[in-house]
Design a protein around this motif. Structure first.
Motif, PDB file in Angstrom:
ATOM      1  N   HIS A 208      16.471  19.409  39.121  1.00 47.43           N
ATOM      2  CA  HIS A 208      17.011  18.117  38.692  1.00 47.43           C
ATOM      3  C   HIS A 208      18.332  18.373  37.983  1.00 47.43           C
ATOM      4  O   HIS A 208      18.372  19.071  36.978  1.00 47.43           O
ATOM      5  N   VAL A 209      19.403  17.829  38.529  1.00 49.19           N
ATOM      6  CA  VAL A 209      20.725  18.005  37.939  1.00 49.19           C
ATOM      7  C   VAL A 209      21.380  16.641  37.747  1.00 49.19           C
ATOM      8  O   VAL A 209      21.227  15.745  38.591  1.00 49.19           O
ATOM      9  N   ARG A 210      22.052  16.474  36.604  1.00 50.71           N
ATOM     10  CA  ARG A 210      22.714  15.205  36.284  1.00 50.71           C
ATOM     11  C   ARG A 210      24.014  15.520  35.553  1.00 50.71           C
ATOM     12  O   ARG A 210      24.044  16.422  34.718  1.00 50.71           O
ATOM     13  N   GLY A 211      25.075  14.792  35.879  1.00 47.22           N
ATOM     14  CA  GLY A 211      26.336  15.047  35.194  1.00 47.22           C
ATOM     15  C   GLY A 211      27.396  14.006  35.492  1.00 47.22           C
ATOM     16  O   GLY A 211      27.174  13.048  36.244  1.00 47.22           O
ATOM     17  N   ILE A 212      28.553  14.216  34.889  1.00 42.71           N
ATOM     18  CA  ILE A 212      29.704  13.330  35.055  1.00 42.71           C
ATOM     19  C   ILE A 212      30.921  14.203  35.327  1.00 42.71           C
ATOM     20  O   ILE A 212      31.127  15.222  34.661  1.00 42.71           O
ATOM     21  N   ASP A 213      31.720  13.815  36.304  1.00 41.72           N
ATOM     22  CA  ASP A 213      32.979  14.488  36.606  1.00 41.72           C
ATOM     23  C   ASP A 213      34.124  13.519  36.368  1.00 41.72           C
ATOM     24  O   ASP A 213      34.031  12.333  36.718  1.00 41.72           O
ATOM     25  N   PHE A 214      35.202  14.009  35.788  1.00 41.27           N
ATOM     26  CA  PHE A 214      36.405  13.217  35.531  1.00 41.27           C
ATOM     27  C   PHE A 214      37.580  13.882  36.238  1.00 41.27           C
ATOM     28  O   PHE A 214      37.632  15.109  36.327  1.00 41.27           O
ATOM     29  N   VAL A 215      38.525  13.087  36.697  1.00 41.67           N
ATOM     30  CA  VAL A 215      39.732  13.635  37.316  1.00 41.67           C
ATOM     31  C   VAL A 215      40.951  12.867  36.797  1.00 41.67           C
ATOM     32  O   VAL A 215      40.902  11.646  36.608  1.00 41.67           O
ATOM     33  N   ILE A 216      42.013  13.614  36.516  1.00 46.41           N
ATOM     34  CA  ILE A 216      43.289  13.017  36.115  1.00 46.41           C
ATOM     35  C   ILE A 216      44.379  13.686  36.936  1.00 46.41           C
ATOM     36  O   ILE A 216      44.416  14.922  37.050  1.00 46.41           O
ATOM     37  N   ASP A 217      45.255  12.880  37.514  1.00 46.85           N
ATOM     38  CA  ASP A 217      46.366  13.380  38.303  1.00 46.85           C
ATOM     39  C   ASP A 217      47.633  12.700  37.788  1.00 46.85           C
ATOM     40  O   ASP A 217      47.714  11.463  37.758  1.00 46.85           O
ATOM     41  N   TRP A 218      48.619  13.490  37.377  1.00 49.02           N
ATOM     42  CA  TRP A 218      49.842  12.940  36.797  1.00 49.02           C
ATOM     43  C   TRP A 218      51.044  13.566  37.474  1.00 49.02           C
ATOM     44  O   TRP A 218      51.093  14.778  37.654  1.00 49.02           O
ATOM     45  N   ARG A 219      51.976  12.736  37.861  1.00 46.97           N
ATOM     46  CA  ARG A 219      53.243  13.187  38.434  1.00 46.97           C
ATOM     47  C   ARG A 219      54.369  12.548  37.649  1.00 46.97           C
ATOM     48  O   ARG A 219      54.356  11.343  37.420  1.00 46.97           O
ATOM     49  N   GLN A 220      55.339  13.360  37.275  1.00 49.89           N
ATOM     50  CA  GLN A 220      56.456  12.857  36.480  1.00 49.89           C
ATOM     51  C   GLN A 220      57.764  13.454  37.012  1.00 49.89           C
ATOM     52  O   GLN A 220      57.944  14.669  36.947  1.00 49.89           O
ATOM     53  N   PRO A 221      58.640  12.601  37.557  1.00 46.85           N
ATOM     54  CA  PRO A 221      59.944  13.118  37.975  1.00 46.85           C
ATOM     55  C   PRO A 221      60.708  13.669  36.764  1.00 46.85           C
ATOM     56  O   PRO A 221      60.821  13.000  35.744  1.00 46.85           O
ATOM     57  N   ILE A 222      61.147  14.909  36.885  1.00 49.42           N
ATOM     58  CA  ILE A 222      61.942  15.554  35.838  1.00 49.42           C
ATOM     59  C   ILE A 222      63.078  16.311  36.530  1.00 49.42           C
ATOM     60  O   ILE A 222      62.806  17.180  37.365  1.00 49.42           O
ATOM     61  N   GLY A 223      64.289  15.986  36.172  1.00 49.35           N
ATOM     62  CA  GLY A 223      65.440  16.646  36.799  1.00 49.35           C
ATOM     63  C   GLY A 223      65.428  16.420  38.300  1.00 49.35           C
ATOM     64  O   GLY A 223      65.092  15.327  38.781  1.00 49.35           O
ATOM     65  N   PRO A 224      65.736  17.479  39.080  1.00 48.15           N
ATOM     66  CA  PRO A 224      65.792  17.308  40.537  1.00 48.15           C
ATOM     67  C   PRO A 224      64.413  17.336  41.217  1.00 48.15           C
ATOM     68  O   PRO A 224      64.313  17.154  42.421  1.00 48.15           O
TER      69      PRO A 224
ATOM     70  N   TYR B  95      26.966  26.016  33.211  1.00 50.35           N
ATOM     71  CA  TYR B  95      27.839  25.579  32.130  1.00 50.35           C
ATOM     72  C   TYR B  95      27.665  24.102  31.818  1.00 50.35           C
ATOM     73  O   TYR B  95      27.481  23.290  32.713  1.00 50.35           O
ATOM     74  N   LYS B  96      27.756  23.766  30.531  1.00 50.49           N
ATOM     75  CA  LYS B  96      27.714  22.369  30.122  1.00 50.49           C
ATOM     76  C   LYS B  96      29.066  21.707  30.393  1.00 50.49           C
ATOM     77  O   LYS B  96      29.137  20.579  30.848  1.00 50.49           O
ATOM     78  N   TRP B  97      30.144  22.413  30.135  1.00 52.34           N
ATOM     79  CA  TRP B  97      31.499  21.933  30.379  1.00 52.34           C
ATOM     80  C   TRP B  97      32.246  22.943  31.233  1.00 52.34           C
ATOM     81  O   TRP B  97      32.161  24.142  31.000  1.00 52.34           O
ATOM     82  N   GLN B  98      32.992  22.439  32.217  1.00 51.39           N
ATOM     83  CA  GLN B  98      33.877  23.296  32.989  1.00 51.39           C
ATOM     84  C   GLN B  98      35.024  22.456  33.531  1.00 51.39           C
ATOM     85  O   GLN B  98      34.891  21.243  33.694  1.00 51.39           O
ATOM     86  N   SER B  99      36.147  23.110  33.761  1.00 57.61           N
ATOM     87  CA  SER B  99      37.298  22.374  34.291  1.00 57.61           C
ATOM     88  C   SER B  99      38.142  23.287  35.156  1.00 57.61           C
ATOM     89  O   SER B  99      38.086  24.507  35.053  1.00 57.61           O
ATOM     90  N   LEU B 100      38.913  22.645  36.005  1.00 61.17           N
ATOM     91  CA  LEU B 100      39.906  23.316  36.839  1.00 61.17           C
ATOM     92  C   LEU B 100      41.195  22.522  36.663  1.00 61.17           C
ATOM     93  O   LEU B 100      41.224  21.317  36.930  1.00 61.17           O
TER      94      LEU B 100
ATOM     95  N   ARG C  99      47.263  27.701  38.043  1.00 60.02           N
ATOM     96  CA  ARG C  99      45.940  27.072  38.021  1.00 60.02           C
ATOM     97  C   ARG C  99      45.033  27.898  37.132  1.00 60.02           C
ATOM     98  O   ARG C  99      45.069  29.123  37.171  1.00 60.02           O
ATOM     99  N   PHE C 100      44.238  27.242  36.335  1.00 59.33           N
ATOM    100  CA  PHE C 100      43.305  27.976  35.489  1.00 59.33           C
ATOM    101  C   PHE C 100      41.987  27.217  35.380  1.00 59.33           C
ATOM    102  O   PHE C 100      41.922  26.016  35.563  1.00 59.33           O
ATOM    103  N   ARG C 101      40.938  27.983  35.101  1.00 58.28           N
ATOM    104  CA  ARG C 101      39.586  27.443  34.960  1.00 58.28           C
ATOM    105  C   ARG C 101      39.130  27.603  33.521  1.00 58.28           C
ATOM    106  O   ARG C 101      39.513  28.548  32.848  1.00 58.28           O
ATOM    107  N   TYR C 102      38.273  26.697  33.101  1.00 58.51           N
ATOM    108  CA  TYR C 102      37.652  26.781  31.783  1.00 58.51           C
ATOM    109  C   TYR C 102      36.145  26.639  31.948  1.00 58.51           C
ATOM    110  O   TYR C 102      35.671  25.774  32.686  1.00 58.51           O
TER     111      TYR C 102
END
Length: 191
Positions: free
Chosen positions: A106-122, A157-162, A177-180
């Motif tokens: 039995h496994v239960r959890g929540i996943d969140f995703v955030i994607d951000w793009r910001q023009p900077i310079g060229p 793991y209780k918490w993990q991220s990429l 890219r890094f993992r936690y």
């Protein structure tokens, strides 16, 4: 391992809820149809009963000799005792480990995703992260066993991220890219 024609199919129940990406574009995006910030989440709950697996030899012996209450009368006809073969002198010769319908997962959890793009310079700075929070990661070895929650132990793991951070400039890109993974406890101390 030996086959077992008495096995029935595993049974599973699953539910999930997801939020489509939430898009916020405060007018800073210079790339057509590319949001500045997008995010979302997903909730999942998966339970599998009568998991098909094998019982190791040590568990067969322990259950035959009533270590966990599986054979209170110490009957030689107990299902686990039937998996033990002795030689002519009465010594342990073989312990079979056939496939059986066992306990559950039995496994239960929540996943969140955030994607951000910001023009900077060229070019464009990019940031993406997926964060997972496991609420339950329970196992029971046999149908009559109690559920044991292993979340936060071993590799459960209780918490993990990429997370990815990068910069795009025309056809070129540079990124990292890094993992936690949060700390865990030794699974032998789970009760």
């Amino acid at each position: 391992m030996t086959s077992n024609p008495a096995i029935h199919a595993e049974t599973a129940t699953a539910s999930s809820t997801a939020c489509q990406p939430v898009v916020i574009d405060p007018g800073i995006s210079k790339v057509a149809h590319t949001p500045a910030i997008a995010g979302g989440f997903a909730f999942y709950d998966i339970k599998i009963e009568q998991v098909i697996g094998t019982v190791n030899g040590t568990n067969v012996l322990n259950r035959c000799y009533n270590q966990d209450g599986s054979n209170p009368t110490y009957s030689a006809t107990n299902v686990y005792c039937q998996l033990i073969t002795r030689d002519a002198g009465g010594l342990l010769f073989l312990t079979e480990t056939p496939y059986l319908n066992l306990g559950g997962l039995h496994v239960r959890g929540i996943d969140f995703v955030i994607d951000w793009r910001q023009p900077i310079g060229p070019g464009t700075f990019t940031f993406n992260t997926v964060l997972g929070h496991k609420l339950k990661d329970r196992t029971k070895d046999f149908e009559t066993s109690p559920w044991v929650d292993f979340v936060g132990t071993g590799t459960r793991y209780k918490w993990q991220s990429l997370t990815s951070v990068g910069y795009l400039w025309g056809p070129a890109s540079l990124g990292v890219r890094f993992r936690y993974y949060d700390g865990t406890k030794d699974a032998t101390f789970v009760t």
